[in-house]
Design an enzyme around this catalytic site. Structure first.
Site, PDB file in Angstrom:
ATOM      1  N   CYS A 189       9.448   1.260   3.384  1.00 40.60           N
ATOM      2  CA  CYS A 189      10.460   0.693   3.601  1.00 40.60           C
ATOM      3  C   CYS A 189      11.712   1.374   4.339  1.00 40.60           C
ATOM      4  O   CYS A 189      12.246   0.285   4.858  1.00 40.60           O
ATOM      5  CB  CYS A 189      10.639  -0.580   2.905  1.00 40.60           C
ATOM      6  SG  CYS A 189      10.689  -0.181   1.086  1.00 40.60           S
ATOM      7  N   GLU A 225      -4.903  -3.393  -2.117  1.00 43.48           N
ATOM      8  CA  GLU A 225      -6.167  -3.131  -2.132  1.00 43.48           C
ATOM      9  C   GLU A 225      -6.639  -2.276  -1.263  1.00 43.48           C
ATOM     10  O   GLU A 225      -7.872  -1.671  -1.792  1.00 43.48           O
ATOM     11  CB  GLU A 225      -7.186  -4.545  -1.534  1.00 43.48           C
ATOM     12  CG  GLU A 225      -7.360  -5.125   0.103  1.00 43.48           C
ATOM     13  CD  GLU A 225      -5.662  -5.780   0.854  1.00 43.48           C
ATOM     14  OE1 GLU A 225      -4.755  -5.531  -0.334  1.00 43.48           O
ATOM     15  OE2 GLU A 225      -5.408  -6.952   0.879  1.00 43.48           O
ATOM     16  N   PHE A 283       0.704  -1.429   0.070  1.00 47.26           N
ATOM     17  CA  PHE A 283      -0.131  -0.052  -0.209  1.00 47.26           C
ATOM     18  C   PHE A 283       1.327   1.471  -0.100  1.00 47.26           C
ATOM     19  O   PHE A 283       0.315   2.101  -0.651  1.00 47.26           O
ATOM     20  CB  PHE A 283      -1.260  -0.022   1.236  1.00 47.26           C
ATOM     21  CG  PHE A 283      -0.639   0.224   2.420  1.00 47.26           C
ATOM     22  CD1 PHE A 283      -0.041   1.902   2.628  1.00 47.26           C
ATOM     23  CD2 PHE A 283       0.219  -0.155   3.017  1.00 47.26           C
ATOM     24  CE1 PHE A 283       0.230   2.049   4.029  1.00 47.26           C
ATOM     25  CE2 PHE A 283       1.066  -0.358   4.697  1.00 47.26           C
ATOM     26  CZ  PHE A 283       1.275   1.358   4.360  1.00 47.26           C
TER      27      PHE A 283
HETATM   28  P1  NAD Z   1       1.583  -6.478   3.218  1.00 46.75           P
HETATM   29  O1  NAD Z   1       2.592  -7.774   3.117  1.00 46.75           O
HETATM   30  O2  NAD Z   1       0.136  -7.024   3.988  1.00 46.75           O
HETATM   31  O3  NAD Z   1       0.779  -6.774   1.790  1.00 46.75           O
HETATM   32  C1  NAD Z   1       1.435  -6.714   0.476  1.00 46.75           C
HETATM   33  C2  NAD Z   1       0.489  -7.563  -0.646  1.00 46.75           C
HETATM   34  O4  NAD Z   1       0.739  -8.459  -0.779  1.00 46.75           O
HETATM   35  C3  NAD Z   1      -0.763  -6.540  -1.005  1.00 46.75           C
HETATM   36  O5  NAD Z   1      -0.892  -6.636  -2.841  1.00 46.75           O
HETATM   37  C4  NAD Z   1      -1.528  -7.574  -0.022  1.00 46.75           C
HETATM   38  O6  NAD Z   1      -2.952  -7.203  -1.052  1.00 46.75           O
HETATM   39  C5  NAD Z   1      -0.903  -9.098  -0.381  1.00 46.75           C
HETATM   40  N1  NAD Z   1      -1.427  -9.947   0.632  1.00 46.75           N
HETATM   41  C6  NAD Z   1      -2.094  -9.403   1.876  1.00 46.75           C
HETATM   42  N2  NAD Z   1      -2.052 -11.145   2.404  1.00 46.75           N
HETATM   43  C7  NAD Z   1      -1.935 -11.624   2.049  1.00 46.75           C
HETATM   44  C8  NAD Z   1      -1.545 -13.186   2.078  1.00 46.75           C
HETATM   45  N3  NAD Z   1      -1.979 -13.161   3.475  1.00 46.75           N
HETATM   46  N4  NAD Z   1      -1.766 -13.552   1.483  1.00 46.75           N
HETATM   47  C9  NAD Z   1      -0.842 -13.398  -0.032  1.00 46.75           C
HETATM   48  N5  NAD Z   1      -0.968 -12.532  -0.206  1.00 46.75           N
HETATM   49  C10 NAD Z   1      -1.202 -11.158   0.570  1.00 46.75           C
HETATM   50  O7  NAD Z   1       2.009  -5.364   2.514  1.00 46.75           O
HETATM   51  P2  NAD Z   1       1.451  -3.850   2.926  1.00 46.75           P
HETATM   52  O8  NAD Z   1       0.779  -3.022   4.475  1.00 46.75           O
HETATM   53  O9  NAD Z   1       0.407  -3.053   2.276  1.00 46.75           O
HETATM   54  O10 NAD Z   1       2.910  -2.876   3.142  1.00 46.75           O
HETATM   55  C11 NAD Z   1       3.503  -2.820   3.873  1.00 46.75           C
HETATM   56  C12 NAD Z   1       5.400  -3.557   4.288  1.00 46.75           C
HETATM   57  O11 NAD Z   1       5.523  -3.039   2.486  1.00 46.75           O
HETATM   58  C13 NAD Z   1       5.845  -3.235   5.309  1.00 46.75           C
HETATM   59  O12 NAD Z   1       6.225  -4.120   6.098  1.00 46.75           O
HETATM   60  C14 NAD Z   1       6.556  -2.621   4.588  1.00 46.75           C
HETATM   61  O13 NAD Z   1       8.415  -3.010   4.742  1.00 46.75           O
HETATM   62  C15 NAD Z   1       7.079  -3.124   3.161  1.00 46.75           C
HETATM   63  N6  NAD Z   1       8.057  -2.541   1.856  1.00 46.75           N
HETATM   64  C16 NAD Z   1       8.506  -3.369   1.586  1.00 46.75           C
HETATM   65  C17 NAD Z   1       9.632  -2.511   0.802  1.00 46.75           C
HETATM   66  C18 NAD Z   1      11.269  -3.467   0.229  1.00 46.75           C
HETATM   67  O14 NAD Z   1      11.300  -2.522  -0.834  1.00 46.75           O
HETATM   68  N7  NAD Z   1      11.268  -4.357   0.608  1.00 46.75           N
HETATM   69  C19 NAD Z   1       9.440  -1.592  -0.039  1.00 46.75           C
HETATM   70  C20 NAD Z   1       8.028  -1.486   0.643  1.00 46.75           C
HETATM   71  C21 NAD Z   1       7.055  -1.462   1.421  1.00 46.75           C
END
Ligand code: NAD
Length: 510
Positions: free
Chosen positions: A296, A191, A164
């Protein structure tokens, strides 16, 4: 040609929209009967409802992308370059519209949203160089009359699953190099803020990208699992939290796919006693609270070494009341809300748990948060944080900055290296020798020297170590070209009847 959607002019004006999939160059209404709410985090009001794809809808998107692949991979490099130059122009021309979608659904302030678009555009610019990036190598006369050369070919249908916190930039990190390499692409955006992805899809179409090359399916775990298990998806790029990244990596590789899964972070900023404390405080505040800490690469822990601690904490504290927190659509504001009410409450809970566990709460952002229904938390500062406290061990992903005090450089280094995450880190010092030592010894993928958010420029690749990355390749830059292509080596001899004979021996080169 489809008209691209209109961007919201303000958070208040964001319409209560139905956000559909984008498959084969057209908006496709969801038929699964499942959907999720989209909010304006600055007001707490629901502004949209996004379709959640079923497995069958994902199958439809994959079939569409698969059908578009043969023609797209056969499209000349010069034509692909021409399209990417147009995309670069269109994204730049529409940057303010893209930014307004980001602010309306993510909450980040418009200036920050424009910064996100600008950093994403750098990857589009990188993709404009695809003819050079895809050049192979050639060895003439590897054996007598025999030449050997290497080429790189696209994987096929590839998928991107994004978080997100960067609803435009992270998709661009993925689809720009993937498509330029000749793949067709399916994006499964977060989403929570899905509208920007569909807006970008419309712009790509206006730029002449053939239908089916870029597709968007919205949804949750159902859509993600369908992509991970689909036999026609060759590679998956993921960016998100560590537990889901680990799951995506394990599940996707088990299904035979190439997977890169970038994950969570806990970025440390080490401040040595010889650093310019005012400059370090500016950097800590910018990197700790920018985008409400939902980056991140945000600085989450300041490691204050020796005498740096007291003046540094004081200098950070002084700056906090001056940060204007509010609706990101108002250009006066510098920090917006968090993504959801639940997330804001979770982030705020670290203030209480830290106090209970013995840390000093220097600033409690709940006291200065704007009134109303928005998901706000003002900048919060914790001092005397210890490595066994929840606020240190977990990724907070919000505007709560912790200060850990240590006595020496060696202790600071040990702290960073023992942390389970290894995304980014930074050191602030005037001593070039210590900075070089830090760069040599620290276990993290991206290192800043007097630079708090060392996100690599587009022609290097981005990625962390340890629990911040699952898989072998970093994202965008040169590593993305390897990730989105497969190598092929051709050994070639043109028949010369004069030298032809039967030889059952193993081919020799000398
Ligand atoms: P998230 O892991 O909740 O979601 C990421 C994606 O995975 C979304 O598209 C979501 O719909 C999907 N998802 C969520 N739950 C799922 C499940 N149980 N099974 C399959 N798919 C699922 O992450 P977020 O809250 O959207 O983003 C924040 C996180 O992303 C933080 O931990 C941040 O550090 C990380 N992030 C990392 C980087 C990097 O480059 N390392 C960059 C940006 C964000």
């Amino acid at each position: 040609m489809t008209e691209v959607a209109e961007a919201p002019k303000s958070g208040e004006q964001a319409r209560s929209a139905r956000i559909n999939h984008w498959i084969g160059g057209a908006s496709v209404e969801g038929g699964s009967g499942r959907s999720g709410p989209v909010y304006n985090p600055a007001t707490g009001q629901q502004t949209g409802e996004v379709d959640f794809a079923s497995r069958e809808e994902v199958d439809q998107a994959v079939a569409t992308a698969k059908a578009a692949f043969p023609a797209w991979r056969a499209t000349s490099l010069s034509r692909r370059t021409e399209i990417f130059f147009r995309v670069r122009h269109a994204f730049h021309e529409h940057r303010e519209d893209i930014a307004r979608f980001l602010t309306a659904e993510h909450g980040k302030v418009l200036s920050d949203a424009l910064g996100e678009v600008a950093r994403g555009l750098e990857i589009v610019e990188f993709a404009c160089g695809i003819p050079t990036l895809l050049k192979g190598s050639y060895s003439e006369q590897a054996s007598t009359g025999l030449d050997v050369y290497s080429i790189r070919q696209p994987v096929g249908v590839v998928a991107g699953i994004t978080p997100f916190n960067f609803p435009a930039m992270v998709p661009m990190w993925m689809f720009a190099p993937a498509i330029a390499c000749g793949n067709t692409f399916i994006l499964k955006p977060s989403e929570k803020d899905p509208s920007a992805s569909v807006y970008l899809a419309g712009l790509l179409q206006e730029c002449g990208l053939p239908d089916g090359v870029f597709n968007v399916v919205h949804g949750d775990k159902v859509a993600v699992d369908a992509l991970l298990e689909h036999p026609d998806v060759g590679a998956v790029s993921f960016v998100g939290s560590t537990p889901i990244a680990r799951y995506v990596y394990e599940h996707g590789t088990k299904a035979g796919k190439r997977v890169q899964a970038l994950a969570g972070a806990k970025n440390h900023m080490v401040v040595l006693p010889d650093a310019d404390i005012e400059m370090a405080a500016d950097a800590a505040v910018s990197a700790g609270y920018g985008s409400a800490g939902e980056r991140c690469m945000a600085i989450s822990v300041v490691v204050a070494v020796g005498d740096a601690a007291d003046p540094l904490v004081e200098a950070i504290k002084e700056r906090l009341p001056k940060i204007k927190v509010g609706d990101g659509m108002d250009p006066e504001n510098e920090m917006g809300p968090l993504i959801t009410r639940e997330h804001r409450d979770r982030v705020a809970s670290f203030i209480d748990s830290s106090r209970d566990q013995g840390a000093t709460v220097v600033a409690d952002g709940r006291e200065a948060a704007p009134d109303g229904g928005g998901f706000f938390l003002a900048p919060s500062l914790l001092d005397n944080v210890e490595p066994n406290m929840d606020a240190y061990m977990e990724e907070i992903f919000g505007p709560v900055l912790g200060v850990v005090r240590v006595g020496t450089y060696e202790q600071a280094l040990q702290l960073v290296n023992e942390n389970s995450f290894g995304n980014g880190t930074a050191i602030f010092t005037r001593d070039g020798g210590v900075a070089r030592q830090f760069q040599f010894e620290v276990q993290a993928g991206m290192v800043g020297v007097n630079v708090p958010i060392p996100v690599p420029v587009a022609y290097y690749s981005f990625g962390g170590w340890k629990d911040s990355l699952f898989g072998d390749t970093h994202i965008y830059g040169p590593e993305s070209i390897n990730f989105y292509t497969r190598g092929k080596v051709v050994t070639s001899r043109w028949p010369d009847p004069a030298t032809s004979k039967v030889d059952l021996g193993f081919p020799q080169t000398r």
